[in-house]
Design an enzyme around this catalytic site. Structure first.
Site, PDB file in Angstrom:
ATOM      1  N   ARG A 127       4.321  -3.570   5.671  1.00 46.00           N
ATOM      2  CA  ARG A 127       2.946  -3.528   5.125  1.00 46.00           C
ATOM      3  C   ARG A 127       2.091  -4.549   5.865  1.00 46.00           C
ATOM      4  O   ARG A 127       1.582  -5.494   5.270  1.00 46.00           O
ATOM      5  CB  ARG A 127       2.966  -3.793   3.618  1.00 46.00           C
ATOM      6  CG  ARG A 127       3.995  -3.018   2.814  1.00 46.00           C
ATOM      7  CD  ARG A 127       3.912  -1.527   2.953  1.00 46.00           C
ATOM      8  NE  ARG A 127       2.917  -0.882   2.125  1.00 46.00           N
ATOM      9  CZ  ARG A 127       3.087  -0.537   0.854  1.00 46.00           C
ATOM     10  NH1 ARG A 127       4.205  -0.806   0.246  1.00 46.00           N
ATOM     11  NH2 ARG A 127       2.143   0.104   0.198  1.00 46.00           N
ATOM     12  N   GLN A 132      -0.905  -0.513   9.414  1.00 48.43           N
ATOM     13  CA  GLN A 132      -1.689   0.118   8.343  1.00 48.43           C
ATOM     14  C   GLN A 132      -1.880   1.631   8.526  1.00 48.43           C
ATOM     15  O   GLN A 132      -1.765   2.385   7.565  1.00 48.43           O
ATOM     16  CB  GLN A 132      -3.067  -0.536   8.261  1.00 48.43           C
ATOM     17  CG  GLN A 132      -3.284  -1.193   6.923  1.00 48.43           C
ATOM     18  CD  GLN A 132      -4.527  -2.070   6.904  1.00 48.43           C
ATOM     19  OE1 GLN A 132      -5.242  -2.199   7.887  1.00 48.43           O
ATOM     20  NE2 GLN A 132      -4.769  -2.664   5.771  1.00 48.43           N
ATOM     21  N   ASP A 135       1.127   3.576   7.316  1.00 47.12           N
ATOM     22  CA  ASP A 135       1.637   3.205   5.998  1.00 47.12           C
ATOM     23  C   ASP A 135       1.553   4.385   5.029  1.00 47.12           C
ATOM     24  O   ASP A 135       0.586   4.546   4.284  1.00 47.12           O
ATOM     25  CB  ASP A 135       0.822   2.002   5.493  1.00 47.12           C
ATOM     26  CG  ASP A 135       1.343   1.453   4.192  1.00 47.12           C
ATOM     27  OD1 ASP A 135       2.238   2.086   3.594  1.00 47.12           O
ATOM     28  OD2 ASP A 135       0.856   0.396   3.760  1.00 47.12           O
ATOM     29  N   SER A 138       1.325   3.732   1.213  1.00 46.51           N
ATOM     30  CA  SER A 138      -0.032   3.501   0.711  1.00 46.51           C
ATOM     31  C   SER A 138      -0.830   4.795   0.625  1.00 46.51           C
ATOM     32  O   SER A 138      -1.489   5.052  -0.377  1.00 46.51           O
ATOM     33  CB  SER A 138      -0.780   2.516   1.624  1.00 46.51           C
ATOM     34  OG  SER A 138      -0.271   1.222   1.447  1.00 46.51           O
ATOM     35  N   TYR A 233       5.474  -7.734  -1.821  1.00 50.48           N
ATOM     36  CA  TYR A 233       6.009  -6.989  -2.954  1.00 50.48           C
ATOM     37  C   TYR A 233       6.294  -7.926  -4.126  1.00 50.48           C
ATOM     38  O   TYR A 233       6.426  -9.135  -3.944  1.00 50.48           O
ATOM     39  CB  TYR A 233       7.309  -6.292  -2.565  1.00 50.48           C
ATOM     40  CG  TYR A 233       7.120  -5.133  -1.628  1.00 50.48           C
ATOM     41  CD1 TYR A 233       6.610  -3.933  -2.098  1.00 50.48           C
ATOM     42  CD2 TYR A 233       7.449  -5.236  -0.287  1.00 50.48           C
ATOM     43  CE1 TYR A 233       6.432  -2.854  -1.244  1.00 50.48           C
ATOM     44  CE2 TYR A 233       7.275  -4.158   0.576  1.00 50.48           C
ATOM     45  CZ  TYR A 233       6.769  -2.979   0.083  1.00 50.48           C
ATOM     46  OH  TYR A 233       6.590  -1.916   0.930  1.00 50.48           O
TER      47      TYR A 233
END
Ligand code: NAD
Length: 387
Positions: A127, A132, A135, A138, A233
């Site tokens: 992450r 990004q 990802d 997400s 996390y």
């Protein structure tokens, strides 16, 4: 180099790994793209659209899997109707990119290693800012958060927004979101857009500002331990902290019309946030949507995949919500995959470079070995249980 897109065989999987737009871009790069016939059907992308984008549509599944250098999927490989595993269809030395659930179901990783496949797990993409665009956790969690609110609103026997009408004033619905990660933040934004009053809670204090910036109130619980692990996390918290959070959140659950739970701790059963006693305190007609249903549920009353009514409270445990918006879920996932593929191609040839931190983190099997220690541990724990 040949990239192949498999048709998903999981019954409730409507997404497809690549959409035609992405195919066009890959073909322009000099990559050959094969798509299994009907692969995009349930996401409304036709074989003809793939052909127009420059892909070759393949009817024979074994040919598609067996001749791919990179095989793309959404759901982890599984047993087919003919009794063969999808893993056995892969060519030795080929690359599989998919959600693989390697911590939850490590036996698939074990089989991929035996098959000498280089398996890249979309759950393991770090992450980080550089990763990004790849990802997929997400991109898909955001869809789940959005859809959870729509499901909650549809099940609620009330309006969401405040309304002032000639027939009287309607008070806005109160929504309580538990877990303010990617799904939770999108749920907050969606519930706010529908006009609800929103509160949110998370054990990671760092999310307070994000919650507030979306127009929700942050329910703060001060805990005497570190709640954030590596990668941002959450950690599994102690029994004392669980007790403390339950004491604080109980009142907010009681007052809510809709509770949406999204809390997860990677590789663990989902934390229990809403006890039976808390549900019993809610107003009849209230709704709980438990996005952690597949990981054991954040609510004690959740039955995964089912809508149940318990003491007048509706508890919904949806499974694979991203698949219920297959057009945009596939579009975003396809973009995630194409960004990742750029890291695996050099001079139009396959180049799996473990010096790249994203490739290194996401690649769970290579050359007959499981490369990730947590996956190895999970597999070992599983064989310990089996023996
Ligand atoms: P997740 O799905 O693992 O968990 C959802 C949320 O549940 C998290 O916010 C977590 O803190 C919360 N949670 C866990 N246990 C809880 C408990 N007992 N009570 C209440 N809440 C609990 O998380 P995610 O949405 O995948 O996000 C994980 C992290 O990754 C976050 O820090 C997020 O901001 C970060 N992230 C970073 C990037 C990036 O920098 N590129 C992209 C996406 C996500």
């Amino acid at each position: 180099m040949r990239i192949a897109v498999a048709k998903e065989i999981e019954v409730c999987e409507r997404r497809v790994a690549l959409i035609p737009d992405t195919v066009t871009r890959l073909v322009k790069q000099g990559v050959e793209v094969w798509v299994e016939t009907g692969a995009g059907e349930r996401a409304f992308f036709s074989d003809a659209a793939y052909e127009a984008a420059g892909a070759k549509v393949i009817t024979d599944t074994a040919t598609l899997w067996g001749e791919a250098d990179i095989l793309l999927k959404v759901s982890p490989p599984q047993e087919r109707e003919d009794g063969r595993s999808e893993v056995d269809l892969l060519k030795e030395g080929s690359v599989l990119i998919s959600f693989l659930n390697p911590l939850g179901n490590p036996s698939v990783a074990g089989r991929l290693a035996e098959r000498k496949v280089t398996a890249i797990s979309m759950e393991m993409i770090p992450r980080t800012t550089r990763a990004q665009s790849m990802d997929a956790l997400s991109s898909q969690a955001s869809i789940a958060g959005y859809k959870a609110v729509l499901i909650g609103a549809a099940a609620l026997p009330k309006y969401f927004p405040m309304l002032t009408t000639a027939a009287g004033t309607i008070a806005p619905a109160k929504v309580f979101i538990m877990g303010a990660g990617v799904a939770g933040l999108q749920a907050i934004a969606t519930a706010r857009r529908l006009g609800a009053i929103v509160e949110a809670f998370d054990i990671r204090p760092a999310v307070k500002e994000e919650v507030q910036s979306l127009g929700a109130k942050f329910v703060e619980v001060k805990l005497e331990e570190e709640t954030t692990a590596a990668g941002g996390y959450a950690k599994e918290i102690s029994e004392a902290s669980k007790q403390r959070t339950q004491e604080v959140v109980a009142e907010h659950v009681k007052n809510a019309d809709v509770v949406i739970t999204t809390a997860q701790v990677p590789g663990r059963k989902a934390p229990l946030l809403v006890t039976e006693e808390m549900v019993a305190q809610m107003k009849p007609g209230s709704v709980i949507v438990d996005l952690a249903a597949e990981q054991g549920g954040n609510c004690a009353c959740t039955d995964p995949g089912k809508d149940i009514v318990w003491n007048g409270i509706t508890i919904i445990g949806p499974i694979n919500l991203p698949s219920s918006l297959p057009v945009h879920a596939s579009q975003l996932y396809s973009k995630n995959l194409s960004s990742l593929i750029q890291l695996l191609i050099k001079d139009k040839a396959l180049n799996v470079n473990f010096a790249d931190d994203i490739v290194d983190a996401a690649c769970v099997t290579h050359g007959g070995e499981i490369r990730n220690q947590r996956v190895k541990d999970a597999l070992q724990a599983l064989s310990g249980v089996a023996s």
